[in-house]
Design an enzyme around this catalytic site. Sequence first.
Site, mmCIF file in Angstrom:
data_model
loop_
_atom_site.group_PDB
_atom_site.id
_atom_site.type_symbol
_atom_site.label_atom_id
_atom_site.label_comp_id
_atom_site.label_asym_id
_atom_site.label_seq_id
_atom_site.Cartn_x
_atom_site.Cartn_y
_atom_site.Cartn_z
ATOM 1 N N ARG A 16 36.747 42.880 57.516
ATOM 2 C CA ARG A 16 36.409 43.716 56.339
ATOM 3 C C ARG A 16 37.647 44.096 55.537
ATOM 4 O O ARG A 16 37.683 45.102 54.848
ATOM 5 C CB ARG A 16 35.647 44.982 56.753
ATOM 6 C CG ARG A 16 34.350 44.690 57.476
ATOM 7 C CD ARG A 16 33.442 45.904 57.501
ATOM 8 N NE ARG A 16 32.284 45.624 58.320
ATOM 9 C CZ ARG A 16 32.217 45.909 59.626
ATOM 10 N NH1 ARG A 16 33.231 46.494 60.218
ATOM 11 N NH2 ARG A 16 31.148 45.612 60.304
ATOM 12 N N LYS A 42 40.862 39.568 41.276
ATOM 13 C CA LYS A 42 39.647 38.756 41.344
ATOM 14 C C LYS A 42 39.880 37.652 42.370
ATOM 15 O O LYS A 42 40.781 36.818 42.190
ATOM 16 C CB LYS A 42 39.330 38.126 39.987
ATOM 17 C CG LYS A 42 38.562 39.028 39.054
ATOM 18 C CD LYS A 42 38.056 38.267 37.829
ATOM 19 C CE LYS A 42 37.228 39.159 36.925
ATOM 20 N NZ LYS A 42 36.803 38.462 35.690
ATOM 21 N N ASN A 44 38.223 37.025 29.668
ATOM 22 C CA ASN A 44 37.314 35.905 29.891
ATOM 23 C C ASN A 44 37.144 35.052 28.622
ATOM 24 O O ASN A 44 36.291 34.173 28.569
ATOM 25 C CB ASN A 44 35.959 36.463 30.347
ATOM 26 C CG ASN A 44 35.489 35.830 31.638
ATOM 27 O OD1 ASN A 44 34.453 35.168 31.650
ATOM 28 N ND2 ASN A 44 36.219 36.011 32.718
ATOM 29 N N GLU A 53 46.396 29.744 29.611
ATOM 30 C CA GLU A 53 46.091 31.170 29.847
ATOM 31 C C GLU A 53 47.080 32.063 29.090
ATOM 32 O O GLU A 53 46.734 33.178 28.691
ATOM 33 C CB GLU A 53 46.121 31.497 31.351
ATOM 34 C CG GLU A 53 45.032 30.826 32.176
ATOM 35 C CD GLU A 53 43.668 31.529 32.133
ATOM 36 O OE1 GLU A 53 43.464 32.413 31.274
ATOM 37 O OE2 GLU A 53 42.805 31.165 32.961
ATOM 38 N N ARG A 93 38.018 44.630 30.375
ATOM 39 C CA ARG A 93 38.546 43.470 31.105
ATOM 40 C C ARG A 93 37.848 42.166 30.690
ATOM 41 O O ARG A 93 38.428 41.085 30.837
ATOM 42 C CB ARG A 93 38.420 43.694 32.619
ATOM 43 C CG ARG A 93 39.037 42.561 33.400
ATOM 44 C CD ARG A 93 39.224 42.856 34.874
ATOM 45 N NE ARG A 93 39.829 41.700 35.504
ATOM 46 C CZ ARG A 93 40.341 41.692 36.714
ATOM 47 N NH1 ARG A 93 40.328 42.786 37.449
ATOM 48 N NH2 ARG A 93 40.880 40.594 37.206
ATOM 49 N N LYS A 118 48.180 41.444 30.983
ATOM 50 C CA LYS A 118 47.102 41.424 31.982
ATOM 51 C C LYS A 118 47.139 42.687 32.845
ATOM 52 O O LYS A 118 46.096 43.279 33.142
ATOM 53 C CB LYS A 118 47.188 40.167 32.850
ATOM 54 C CG LYS A 118 46.103 40.181 33.912
ATOM 55 C CD LYS A 118 45.538 38.868 34.298
ATOM 56 C CE LYS A 118 44.276 39.107 35.146
ATOM 57 N NZ LYS A 118 43.716 37.927 35.713
ATOM 58 N N GLU A 152 35.950 45.223 35.699
ATOM 59 C CA GLU A 152 35.331 44.571 34.543
ATOM 60 C C GLU A 152 34.024 45.245 34.105
ATOM 61 O O GLU A 152 32.999 44.596 33.927
ATOM 62 C CB GLU A 152 35.093 43.079 34.847
ATOM 63 C CG GLU A 152 34.943 42.252 33.577
ATOM 64 C CD GLU A 152 34.815 40.757 33.831
ATOM 65 O OE1 GLU A 152 35.381 40.266 34.828
ATOM 66 O OE2 GLU A 152 34.172 40.098 33.014
ATOM 67 N N HIS A 174 34.153 27.530 32.158
ATOM 68 C CA HIS A 174 33.587 27.455 33.516
ATOM 69 C C HIS A 174 32.414 26.485 33.569
ATOM 70 O O HIS A 174 32.229 25.769 34.571
ATOM 71 C CB HIS A 174 33.128 28.841 33.966
ATOM 72 C CG HIS A 174 34.253 29.731 34.412
ATOM 73 N ND1 HIS A 174 34.069 31.059 34.712
ATOM 74 C CD2 HIS A 174 35.569 29.486 34.627
ATOM 75 C CE1 HIS A 174 35.230 31.592 35.100
ATOM 76 N NE2 HIS A 174 36.150 30.655 35.031
ATOM 77 N N HIS A 227 41.555 24.100 35.251
ATOM 78 C CA HIS A 227 40.984 25.333 34.707
ATOM 79 C C HIS A 227 41.496 25.622 33.283
ATOM 80 O O HIS A 227 40.710 25.895 32.372
ATOM 81 C CB HIS A 227 41.300 26.502 35.653
ATOM 82 C CG HIS A 227 40.817 27.821 35.140
ATOM 83 N ND1 HIS A 227 39.479 28.122 34.962
ATOM 84 C CD2 HIS A 227 41.500 28.933 34.739
ATOM 85 C CE1 HIS A 227 39.367 29.346 34.482
ATOM 86 N NE2 HIS A 227 40.573 29.865 34.338
ATOM 87 N N HIS A 240 36.185 31.377 28.655
ATOM 88 C CA HIS A 240 35.803 31.053 30.032
ATOM 89 C C HIS A 240 34.322 30.732 30.219
ATOM 90 O O HIS A 240 33.976 30.020 31.158
ATOM 91 C CB HIS A 240 36.211 32.190 30.975
ATOM 92 C CG HIS A 240 37.677 32.174 31.310
ATOM 93 N ND1 HIS A 240 38.652 32.363 30.364
ATOM 94 C CD2 HIS A 240 38.331 31.964 32.486
ATOM 95 C CE1 HIS A 240 39.853 32.286 30.948
ATOM 96 N NE2 HIS A 240 39.673 32.046 32.236
HETATM 97 O O1 LIG Z 1 41.154 38.474 35.426
HETATM 98 C C1 LIG Z 1 40.152 38.348 34.715
HETATM 99 O O2 LIG Z 1 39.330 39.264 34.570
HETATM 100 C C2 LIG Z 1 39.879 37.087 34.020
HETATM 101 O O3 LIG Z 1 38.794 36.899 33.494
HETATM 102 C C3 LIG Z 1 40.966 36.071 33.991
HETATM 103 C C4 LIG Z 1 40.490 34.654 34.005
HETATM 104 O O4 LIG Z 1 41.518 33.881 33.397
HETATM 105 C C5 LIG Z 1 40.280 34.090 35.396
HETATM 106 O O5 LIG Z 1 40.048 32.709 35.297
HETATM 107 C C6 LIG Z 1 39.159 34.743 36.193
HETATM 108 O O6 LIG Z 1 39.214 34.342 37.524
HETATM 109 C C7 LIG Z 1 37.776 34.420 35.721
HETATM 110 O O7 LIG Z 1 36.911 35.346 36.293
HETATM 111 P P1 LIG Z 1 35.343 35.223 36.376
HETATM 112 O O8 LIG Z 1 34.924 36.608 36.686
HETATM 113 O O9 LIG Z 1 34.827 34.764 35.058
HETATM 114 O O10 LIG Z 1 35.044 34.247 37.445
HETATM 115 ZN ZN LIG Z 2 41.141 31.792 33.677
#
Ligand SMILES: O=C(O)C(=O)C[C@@H](O)[C@H](O)[C@H](O)COP(=O)(O)O
Ligand SMILES: [Zn+2]
Length: 359
Positions: A118, A140, A242, A182, A238, A224, A234, A249, A262, A245
Amino acid sequence: MEIKAETETYPLYLGSGLLARAGAILREEGLTGKVLVVTNPTVGAFYLAVVVKALAEAGFDVQTVTIPDGEVYKRLDQLTKVYDAAVVGCLERDSTILALGGGVIGDLAGFAAATYLRGVRLVQVPTSLLAQVDSSIGGKVAVNHREGKNLIGSFYQPSVVLSDLEVLTTLNEREFKTGLAEIIKVGLIGDCTLDAFLRQHSTAVRRREPEALLEIIARACAFKAQVVTEDVREKGRRAILNYGHTIGHALEAETGYTVYRHGEAVAIGMAAAAAISVELGLATPELSRATLEVLTLYELPTTIAGIPAEQLLARMAWDKKVKNGRLRLVLSPRVGDVLVKDDVPPELILAVLRRMGAA
Ligand SMILES: O=C(O)C(=O)C[C@@H](O)[C@H](O)[C@H](O)COP(=O)(O)O
Ligand SMILES: [Zn+2]
């Protein structure tokens, strides 16, 4: 640099020669006991020995585990390998998992640290540009599911981040450029000084001149750190990180995490976000021009090679920003600013994707 995450603050060391001092630094930060180093064969060949030596000399009981190199391995079966190594090594609650690698290693080892017993201590030692400016900061941690990127994860903060700039000299050009994507993102979403620097000093950056690299890395990390300090989980601001993304993604998952790095997928996603912003009348065409200009300056991709647009749209449903079944896209009114929209017509997204080369 210090990063605050709710009640805790952790240090980010940025400099040269940090790997050889890793053991001493972790001691100074109060870490003791067992350390399980997670790496991949590519990074391990360069840096595992130096890190293991530094840790052992500082009195840590060191073990190692290696995960194959590549985003495609950021998945549950590889995570199991880390748990197995933690069991074999009898890790305890105040033991440490140290991620020595790029974003894949950092995310996967981070999730192992968040969940084993944990939660054990996590140290991020990012060895790619992308991991130094982005994935090692903010907590993250995750693995991918074949349906979607980072679907299985957590927010789990490291105890220390050690970013050694010397490792960037061994990074191949494609990896270097994926990290630049990035950094470009940070310029486009909020740090106009960084955006201007990237446009004015592209030759020095592309040549990896140390002063230029330090300038852009320190700026991207500071931006950041400030955003995640304000909104660790988030809930609001935050989400701006994204940018690019949701479509990025979708491209990564739709191509089985094997076609795009990425940062390449995020570059295409940012080109798409700019085009959607223009189509919606949120921004003038200047936004698309300026976005394509900076991405092209760093030879990052801005088109989609024949992937069905409908399939990309379906993948976007897995985006973690989806709320009440509605897609929330990070868009932009101008360079240096962003906004979130949840009412973008799907036909408009499809039309933009097709214009960019999607089938
Ligand atoms: O730190 C964050 O918040 C980001 O969104 C940074 C992104 O560049 C990073 O790729 C992040 O892992 C993406 O997060 P996700 O929650 O969309 O999977
Ligand atoms: Zn990213």
